[in-house]
Write a protein that holds these residues in place. Structure first.
Motif, PDB file in Angstrom:
ATOM      1  N   TYR A 163       0.824  -1.212   0.000  1.00  0.00           N
ATOM      2  CA  TYR A 163       0.000   0.000   0.000  1.00  0.00           C
ATOM      3  C   TYR A 163       0.861   1.267   0.000  1.00  0.00           C
ATOM      4  O   TYR A 163       0.338   2.369  -0.003  1.00  0.00           O
ATOM      5  CB  TYR A 163      -0.926  -0.014   1.223  1.00  0.00           C
ATOM      6  CG  TYR A 163      -2.085   0.959   1.138  1.00  0.00           C
ATOM      7  CD1 TYR A 163      -3.145   0.745   0.260  1.00  0.00           C
ATOM      8  CD2 TYR A 163      -2.127   2.091   1.947  1.00  0.00           C
ATOM      9  CE1 TYR A 163      -4.214   1.628   0.190  1.00  0.00           C
ATOM     10  CE2 TYR A 163      -3.196   2.982   1.886  1.00  0.00           C
ATOM     11  CZ  TYR A 163      -4.237   2.747   0.999  1.00  0.00           C
ATOM     12  OH  TYR A 163      -5.295   3.628   0.923  1.00  0.00           O
ATOM     13  N   LEU A 208      -1.742  -3.604   2.525  1.00  0.00           N
ATOM     14  CA  LEU A 208      -3.206  -3.631   2.434  1.00  0.00           C
ATOM     15  C   LEU A 208      -3.652  -5.084   2.506  1.00  0.00           C
ATOM     16  O   LEU A 208      -3.137  -5.943   1.784  1.00  0.00           O
ATOM     17  CB  LEU A 208      -3.673  -3.009   1.123  1.00  0.00           C
ATOM     18  CG  LEU A 208      -5.178  -3.130   0.799  1.00  0.00           C
ATOM     19  CD1 LEU A 208      -6.002  -2.256   1.730  1.00  0.00           C
ATOM     20  CD2 LEU A 208      -5.434  -2.754  -0.658  1.00  0.00           C
ATOM     21  N   THR A 232     -10.140   0.590   5.356  1.00  0.00           N
ATOM     22  CA  THR A 232     -10.236   1.505   4.217  1.00  0.00           C
ATOM     23  C   THR A 232     -11.485   1.275   3.381  1.00  0.00           C
ATOM     24  O   THR A 232     -11.907   2.173   2.647  1.00  0.00           O
ATOM     25  CB  THR A 232      -9.006   1.359   3.308  1.00  0.00           C
ATOM     26  OG1 THR A 232      -8.934   0.010   2.829  1.00  0.00           O
ATOM     27  CG2 THR A 232      -7.723   1.689   4.067  1.00  0.00           C
ATOM     28  N   SER A 239     -14.713   3.858  12.229  1.00  0.00           N
ATOM     29  CA  SER A 239     -15.244   3.890  10.863  1.00  0.00           C
ATOM     30  C   SER A 239     -16.449   4.809  10.769  1.00  0.00           C
ATOM     31  O   SER A 239     -17.282   4.857  11.680  1.00  0.00           O
ATOM     32  CB  SER A 239     -15.642   2.483  10.413  1.00  0.00           C
ATOM     33  OG  SER A 239     -14.507   1.668  10.243  1.00  0.00           O
ATOM     34  N   SER A 253      -8.023   7.764  -0.606  1.00  0.00           N
ATOM     35  CA  SER A 253      -7.686   6.866  -1.717  1.00  0.00           C
ATOM     36  C   SER A 253      -6.248   6.371  -1.668  1.00  0.00           C
ATOM     37  O   SER A 253      -5.871   5.492  -2.440  1.00  0.00           O
ATOM     38  CB  SER A 253      -7.934   7.564  -3.060  1.00  0.00           C
ATOM     39  OG  SER A 253      -7.175   8.752  -3.143  1.00  0.00           O
ATOM     40  N   TYR A 275      -4.182   9.108   4.641  1.00  0.00           N
ATOM     41  CA  TYR A 275      -4.299   8.639   6.022  1.00  0.00           C
ATOM     42  C   TYR A 275      -3.139   9.110   6.892  1.00  0.00           C
ATOM     43  O   TYR A 275      -3.340   9.486   8.048  1.00  0.00           O
ATOM     44  CB  TYR A 275      -4.362   7.110   6.047  1.00  0.00           C
ATOM     45  CG  TYR A 275      -5.628   6.554   5.450  1.00  0.00           C
ATOM     46  CD1 TYR A 275      -6.851   6.697   6.105  1.00  0.00           C
ATOM     47  CD2 TYR A 275      -5.616   5.889   4.224  1.00  0.00           C
ATOM     48  CE1 TYR A 275      -8.021   6.191   5.559  1.00  0.00           C
ATOM     49  CE2 TYR A 275      -6.780   5.372   3.675  1.00  0.00           C
ATOM     50  CZ  TYR A 275      -7.984   5.530   4.346  1.00  0.00           C
ATOM     51  OH  TYR A 275      -9.144   5.031   3.803  1.00  0.00           O
ATOM     52  N   ILE A 290      -6.276   0.681   9.950  1.00  0.00           N
ATOM     53  CA  ILE A 290      -7.372   1.446   9.352  1.00  0.00           C
ATOM     54  C   ILE A 290      -8.190   0.593   8.387  1.00  0.00           C
ATOM     55  O   ILE A 290      -7.641  -0.004   7.461  1.00  0.00           O
ATOM     56  CB  ILE A 290      -6.825   2.684   8.616  1.00  0.00           C
ATOM     57  CG1 ILE A 290      -6.220   3.677   9.621  1.00  0.00           C
ATOM     58  CG2 ILE A 290      -7.901   3.362   7.782  1.00  0.00           C
ATOM     59  CD1 ILE A 290      -5.385   4.774   8.972  1.00  0.00           C
ATOM     60  N   GLY A 329     -13.237   7.370   3.658  1.00  0.00           N
ATOM     61  CA  GLY A 329     -11.792   7.238   3.793  1.00  0.00           C
ATOM     62  C   GLY A 329     -11.060   8.005   2.716  1.00  0.00           C
ATOM     63  O   GLY A 329     -11.643   8.850   2.020  1.00  0.00           O
TER      64      GLY A 329
END
Length: 372
Positions: free
Chosen positions: A20, A31, A52, A198, A71, A76, A50, A69
């Motif tokens: 990621y 990811l 996503t 979230s 992209s 982040y 996190i 979130g």
């Protein structure tokens, strides 16, 4: 409820892993994708734990991501960090607020960073949402995919006492349930309050306001706050207030109320006391539904409370993967938790964790889709 310590039967799914990006420190971020037989997916990254994306089919079979979130990793690690939005993140060592960044534990006073003046929010300047978690797949799951995230928080980190060993499990099963299991131990007395942050929009990320989403909260009481979001110490009934969601109704019904609690928070940013708390039972906290997509979300938890936040600080400064800017009410956070500022309120359920004890909490997000 799946215990963190119980043996797990035969695994039927796999955990997908891909790169990621890298942090400014050079550390790599991965990811991970959980998936089930129904086409539902949950994606999360090792940075901040996190989440996503949560991809869920609607009543017509169209799959959308139902959480807000960014992209990419820069969103982040830089934009989110600057604004304290905490999209999808694991929050700790203490979720929500600590008044004036000060608490007393066993006759000793501790000070935590003031990152939302005049208080500490979500663990301080470098909370768990800004840490790189170690991730490994869970073996032996039946009809589910899972991962375990681990983190060590040093004694004195962000002002909190005790070396804290933390484990969080994300498990997606074939009943479209995302289980989040929190576990921690300490070598010194400390305080702890973990949650996931979230922001949900069941119509799909970037689809606009959730004001028409319908919400039910199984809570007869809530904790009023002062102008800085700190509980006053009162426990107040929700009856005849904008906080009464015991019968399901639209989130937007009372968003423009002139109730003082609503005015000072600019919407909902409050702690509801979930009925039936006994410290161990997984019980229904809330149901969120979107009539247009047919999607619904049931939240179950062992925690005593839940913070509902309507994204009051989202002001159009940031856009999500859809390319659309986020504004207030574009998502709603349902943060199962202990009460804000509990270390300074002896009458609240304790957040103290002692050596030899285990912090063990579970939250389940159950997704369902109505027939067309």
């Amino acid at each position: 409820m799946i215990s963190l310590l119980s043996p797990l039967p035969v695994m039927t799914q796999t955990l997908k892993k891909e790169s990621y990006g890298a942090l400014p420190s050079g550390e790599t971020v991965e990811l991970y994708t959980l998936h089930n037989k129904n086409g539902m997916e949950v994606q999360f990254i090792s940075y901040g734990g996190i989440i996503t994306a949560i991809k869920v089919p609607d009543k017509n079979g169209k799959t959308d991501n139902v959480v807000l979130g960014f992209s990419d990793l820069e969103g982040y690690s830089k934009k989110d960090a600057e604004a304290n939005i905490c999209f999808g993140a694991l929050i700790g060592r203490y979720a929500n607020r600590i008044a004036r960044g000060t608490f007393v534990l066993e006759d000793k006073t501790y000070h935590t960073p003031i990152n939302l003046p005049p208080n500490t929010l979500h663990g301080g300047n470098t909370g768990f949402n800004k840490k790189l978690w170690y991730v490994q797949p869970l073996s032996g799951l039946k009809q589910a995919t899972g991962a375990e995230l681990t983190l060590t928080s040093a004694d004195g980190e962000e002002g909190f006492p005790g070396k804290l060993q933390v484990k969080v499990r994300y498990i997606l099963d074939d009943d479209n349930q995302l289980h989040i299991h929190y576990h921690a131990t300490t070598d010194k007395p400390t305080v702890i309050n973990l949650t996931n942050h979230s922001y949900f929009n069941l119509a799909g990320e970037g689809s606009g306001s959730v004001a028409n989403h319908r919400l039910k909260i199984n809570a007869s009481l809530f904790t009023p706050t002062d102008a800085n979001g700190i509980p006053t110490g009162q426990i107040s009934p929700v009856a005849q207030t904008p906080f009464d969601f015991r019968a399901m109704h639209a989130i937007g019904d009372f968003l423009r109320s002139n109730d003082q609690q609503m005015l000072q928070a600019r919407g909902y940013d409050h702690n509801w006391i979930i009925d039936g708390y006994d410290g161990k039972t997984l019980r229904e906290a809330a149901i969120l539904s979107d009539p247009q997509s047919g999607r619904s979300l049931t939240v179950l938890t062992t925690q005593p409370a839940m913070q509902v936040y309507t994204g009051n600080s989202l002001n159009g400064a940031y856009a999500g993967p859809s390319g659309r800017a986020y504004r207030q009410t574009d998502g709603v956070a349902l943060e199962t938790q202990h009460y804000p500022d509990s270390p300074n309120h002896p009458s609240f359920p304790t957040t103290t964790l002692l050596p030899g004890q285990e912090y063990d909490q579970t939250t389940v997000f159950r997704f369902q889709t109505a027939a067309p």
